[in-house]
Write a protein that holds these residues in place. Structure first.
Motif, PDB file in Angstrom:
ATOM      1  N   SER A 148      15.114 -37.260  13.610  1.00  0.00           N
ATOM      2  CA  SER A 148      13.741 -37.319  13.115  1.00  0.00           C
ATOM      3  C   SER A 148      12.919 -38.406  13.786  1.00  0.00           C
ATOM      4  O   SER A 148      11.692 -38.427  13.656  1.00  0.00           O
ATOM      5  N   GLY A 149      13.581 -39.338  14.512  1.00  0.00           N
ATOM      6  CA  GLY A 149      12.859 -40.386  15.220  1.00  0.00           C
ATOM      7  C   GLY A 149      12.885 -41.708  14.483  1.00  0.00           C
ATOM      8  O   GLY A 149      12.779 -41.757  13.253  1.00  0.00           O
ATOM      9  N   THR A 150      13.039 -42.810  15.221  1.00  0.00           N
ATOM     10  CA  THR A 150      12.995 -44.163  14.663  1.00  0.00           C
ATOM     11  C   THR A 150      11.943 -44.976  15.399  1.00  0.00           C
ATOM     12  O   THR A 150      11.423 -44.552  16.430  1.00  0.00           O
ATOM     13  N   ARG A 196      26.546 -33.911  17.155  1.00  0.00           N
ATOM     14  CA  ARG A 196      26.006 -34.209  15.832  1.00  0.00           C
ATOM     15  C   ARG A 196      25.732 -35.712  15.749  1.00  0.00           C
ATOM     16  O   ARG A 196      26.403 -36.510  16.407  1.00  0.00           O
ATOM     17  N   PRO A 197      24.734 -36.110  14.964  1.00  0.00           N
ATOM     18  CA  PRO A 197      24.372 -37.537  14.881  1.00  0.00           C
ATOM     19  C   PRO A 197      25.402 -38.333  14.093  1.00  0.00           C
ATOM     20  O   PRO A 197      26.049 -37.823  13.179  1.00  0.00           O
ATOM     21  N   LEU A 198      25.560 -39.607  14.461  1.00  0.00           N
ATOM     22  CA  LEU A 198      26.411 -40.547  13.748  1.00  0.00           C
ATOM     23  C   LEU A 198      25.548 -41.648  13.147  1.00  0.00           C
ATOM     24  O   LEU A 198      24.499 -41.998  13.702  1.00  0.00           O
ATOM     25  N   PRO A 199      25.979 -42.225  12.028  1.00  0.00           N
ATOM     26  CA  PRO A 199      25.148 -43.270  11.382  1.00  0.00           C
ATOM     27  C   PRO A 199      25.231 -44.616  12.075  1.00  0.00           C
ATOM     28  O   PRO A 199      24.430 -45.502  11.796  1.00  0.00           O
ATOM     29  N   TYR A 200      26.210 -44.820  12.971  1.00  0.00           N
ATOM     30  CA  TYR A 200      26.345 -46.126  13.622  1.00  0.00           C
ATOM     31  C   TYR A 200      26.987 -45.911  14.992  1.00  0.00           C
ATOM     32  O   TYR A 200      27.514 -44.846  15.307  1.00  0.00           O
ATOM     33  N   LYS A 208      15.534 -39.361  19.058  1.00  0.00           N
ATOM     34  CA  LYS A 208      14.405 -40.065  19.676  1.00  0.00           C
ATOM     35  C   LYS A 208      14.088 -41.361  18.932  1.00  0.00           C
ATOM     36  O   LYS A 208      14.522 -41.576  17.797  1.00  0.00           O
ATOM     37  N   THR A 209      13.323 -42.211  19.613  1.00  0.00           N
ATOM     38  CA  THR A 209      12.802 -43.444  19.034  1.00  0.00           C
ATOM     39  C   THR A 209      11.556 -43.846  19.794  1.00  0.00           C
ATOM     40  O   THR A 209      11.348 -43.417  20.936  1.00  0.00           O
ATOM     41  N   SER A 210      10.735 -44.659  19.187  1.00  0.00           N
ATOM     42  CA  SER A 210       9.526 -45.174  19.850  1.00  0.00           C
ATOM     43  C   SER A 210       9.482 -46.688  19.660  1.00  0.00           C
ATOM     44  O   SER A 210       9.961 -47.213  18.648  1.00  0.00           O
ATOM     45  N   PHE A 223      11.082 -42.510  23.648  1.00  0.00           N
ATOM     46  CA  PHE A 223      12.380 -42.396  24.314  1.00  0.00           C
ATOM     47  C   PHE A 223      13.231 -41.393  23.542  1.00  0.00           C
ATOM     48  O   PHE A 223      13.236 -41.391  22.298  1.00  0.00           O
ATOM     49  N   SER A 224      13.941 -40.553  24.269  1.00  0.00           N
ATOM     50  CA  SER A 224      14.811 -39.574  23.623  1.00  0.00           C
ATOM     51  C   SER A 224      16.094 -39.447  24.423  1.00  0.00           C
ATOM     52  O   SER A 224      16.117 -39.644  25.638  1.00  0.00           O
TER      53      SER A 224
END
Length: 622
Positions: A279-281, A252-256, A354-356, A340-341
């Protein structure tokens, strides 16, 4: 003391596990069951007492407990099943397929017969019935009158979806949170055994127990992880089996991500950082810079992280930090487009974040002028200052080297007469190479005009501006030195050849007046030789060898002989010190001889045995 077979209360109902959606009750007629089309297998259970055909033979159906006695010669286990298509029957013991031998037989009616049972035959025997629609399984316990027997499994059960799971004791259970886990501890034994449950070796209260040896762990959470043990004990002894419960938590995702903060602080201000998200950054970075991408996820067990670029494994230069949770891109220019993921996976599931990266553009700027190249005269020009900018800030000009440069037009500046100033020529060569000389130059006062011409001026005009430079100076003030050699020494050094030796002399560095100085001051001069070869009668020598002595034995492995070797003068033929002859190899002065086998016989002489081929010191053997 005990009958040959005994039904243990409550045990028959706990032995049955079925994967069929429905099973036949004990009252179903076999013939009617076979007429039903497309029926999943169901094993018929008969709760009647086992038949004793003789004092040494036992026949029983599934659902019974067979207690072996010392006189038991045969045990026959019946298994009847219905289903359409007709089920296939197989037998397993303690979870492993039964291996049939001349003592353990599969009868034509699918019954299992054990001849001359021994202690190694004790265990849980399961009859498995299966067809294309499903399967059913029922167990029977074969035990000795003595300490209890527990039906155990050695499988690993992983549950990531079901709300409830049931396993046999001995299994390893990995399940998601909130699921209900039931651990079955099926026990057989005479006398009847008492079941006690433990968690991490601490006894559990009866509130956790269900009937028939079942332990229910409801609404599983991380605090329920541990080792659960079932102990069965009677008057004859006790036995324990254990199951490990591991709670799974999907990624699960963490905020930091704390590790990213620590790594970023040590990476320097030129390194940007960003966290991925489901959702991607996005992050804007400078070309050629380094970037840190964090994958902040949690789960149990700790998820494995796999990094991808545009959906493919990474091929660009990178480093993985913080156990793979941080990806460092060494040069973001290697990844101009794409995403990048990070793929986080554990036994409970997977998560992709993911992020770009958006790379800023470098550009040339000519909005500033450089300083004038001269303060006066006719050559002063100004060029527009060529700068490389990134997001309005000036950066190293090398970043724009691949961009076309704009045309630069020079601008005239400071075109005016220069003040009077001293002009000097180069120094003349020094009048002496050492011990002090003089060199000179010409000094004049001139003025450069705005048209580029040079006008002579009076010395007073320049003296008002600055002091007149000197036109004479001393030079080469170091003393004059030379190498001085002493006379050659005697030709009596070590011999290096016939009549050839070496002689030496000393070399000094000194001034012209005879004062000795350091050799470093003469290092620029060629240094004379300090050694040379010379002829001398002392080295007219050679090695002289005498004849070999008689060998100490005529055969065997221990015979040797020697000779005298001297260094002698060629002219006098008299021995001299050996070191005069060392320029030649010295001949050997002993060697082995008569190295041949001896016969195995001896000669007697005067009552004394002498080996053949041997030599008695002072006497010979005839």
């Amino acid at each position: 003391e005990y009958p040959l077979h005994r039904h243990v209360s409550g045990f028959t109902s706990s032995l049955r596990t079925s994967s069929a959606e429905a099973f036949l009750p004990t009252s179903v007629d076999l013939a009617n069951g076979l007429r039903k089309p497309h029926q999943k297998p169901a094993i018929l259970r008969k709760i009647s007492a086992a038949q004793q055909l003789s004092a040494s033979e036992v026949v029983t159906h599934l659902g019974q407990t067979v207690v072996l006695a010392s006189g038991t010669l045969s045990v026959l286990l019946h298994c009847e099943a219905v289903g359409n298509p007709k089920p296939t029957i197989s037998w397993a013991k303690n979870g492993e397929e039964v291996k049939y031998t001349d003592r353990i037989l599969l009868q034509p009616d699918d019954s299992l017969q054990i001849l001359a049972p021994v202690e190694a035959d004790v265990g849980f025997y399961a009859c498995n019935a299966s067809n294309a629609l499903g399967s059913d399984s029922v167990s029977i316990a074969v035990t000795l009158a003595g300490k209890p027997l527990i039906k155990a499994s050695r499988t690993t059960v992983i549950n990531t979806e079901l709300p409830a799971v049931t396993v046999d004791i001995g299994s390893t259970v990995k399940t998601i949170q909130t699921a209900n886990v039931t651990i079955s501890c099926q026990v057989a034994g005479v006398p009847e055994a008492e079941v006690t449950w433990f968690k991490n070796k601490v006894k559990l209260s009866s509130a956790h127990h269900l009937h028939d040896g079942l332990l229910l762990i409801a609404n599983v959470s991380l605090s329920d992880q541990g080792l659960y043990s079932c102990k069965a004990a009677n008057l004859r002894g006790e036995v324990t089996e254990s199951s490990q419960l591991l709670v799974l938590e999907p990624p699960r995702p963490l905020p930091y991500l704390e590790d990213l903060t620590a790594v970023f602080s040590s990476a320097g201000t030129s390194t940007r950082s960003v966290l991925t998200s489901p959702s991607g950054t996005k992050m804007t970075v400078s070309p050629g810079s380094s970037a840190l991408i964090g994958c902040a996820v949690d789960g149990h067990p700790t998820p494995n992280i796999t990094w991808l670029y545009s959906g493919e494994p990474l091929s660009l230069q990178h480093r993985l930090l913080a156990a793979g949770r941080i990806l460092q891109i060494l040069n973001v220019s290697d990844a101009p487009d794409g995403e990048f993921s990070c793929l986080a996976q554990n036994e409970a599931g997977s998560l992709t974040q993911k992020t770009s990266l958006a790379i800023q553009e470098y550009r040339w700027s000519v909005d500033k002028l450089m300083s004038c190249s001269a303060s006066c005269g006719h050559k002063g020009v100004q060029l527009p200052q060529l700068r490389c900018l990134l997001d309005g800030a000036e950066v190293n000009i090398s970043h724009c080297k691949e961009k076309p440069k704009p045309a630069l037009q020079p601008i005239a500046c400071n075109r005016r007469d220069c003040p009077s100033r001293w002009m000097v020529t180069s120094w003349s060569p020094c009048t002496r190479s050492c011990s002090g000389g003089i060199q000179m130059r010409r000094v004049t006062c001139q003025r450069l005009t705005a048209k580029g011409s040079s006008v002579p001026m009076s010395n007073e005009a320049c003296a008002q501006v600055s002091k007149r430079p000197v036109d004479t100076q001393n030079c080469n003030r170091q003393p004059c030195v030379e190498w001085v050699a002493s006379s050659w020494g005697q030709c009596n050094g070590p011999c290096i050849g016939p009549r050839l030796a070496v002689q030496h002399r000393q070399i000094f560095c000194q001034t012209k007046d005879g004062t000795s100085v350091s050799s470093d001051q003469c290092s620029a001069l060629p240094r004379p030789l300090s050694t040379q070869n010379c002829w001398t009668d002392i080295c007219g020598v050679h090695w002289r060898v005498n004849l070999w002595t008689v060998c100490t034995a005529t055969c065997g492995n221990y015979g040797f002989q020697s000779r005298r070797v001297d260094c002698v003068h060629v002219r006098t033929n008299k021995p001299v010190l050996e070191h005069h002859c060392y320029w030649r190899p010295r001949p050997a002065n002993w060697q082995r001889c008569n190295i041949t086998p001896c016969e195995n016989s001896t000669l007697l002489r005067g009552g004394e045995a002498v080996p053949c081929g041997g030599r008695k010191k002072g006497r010979g053997i005839s």
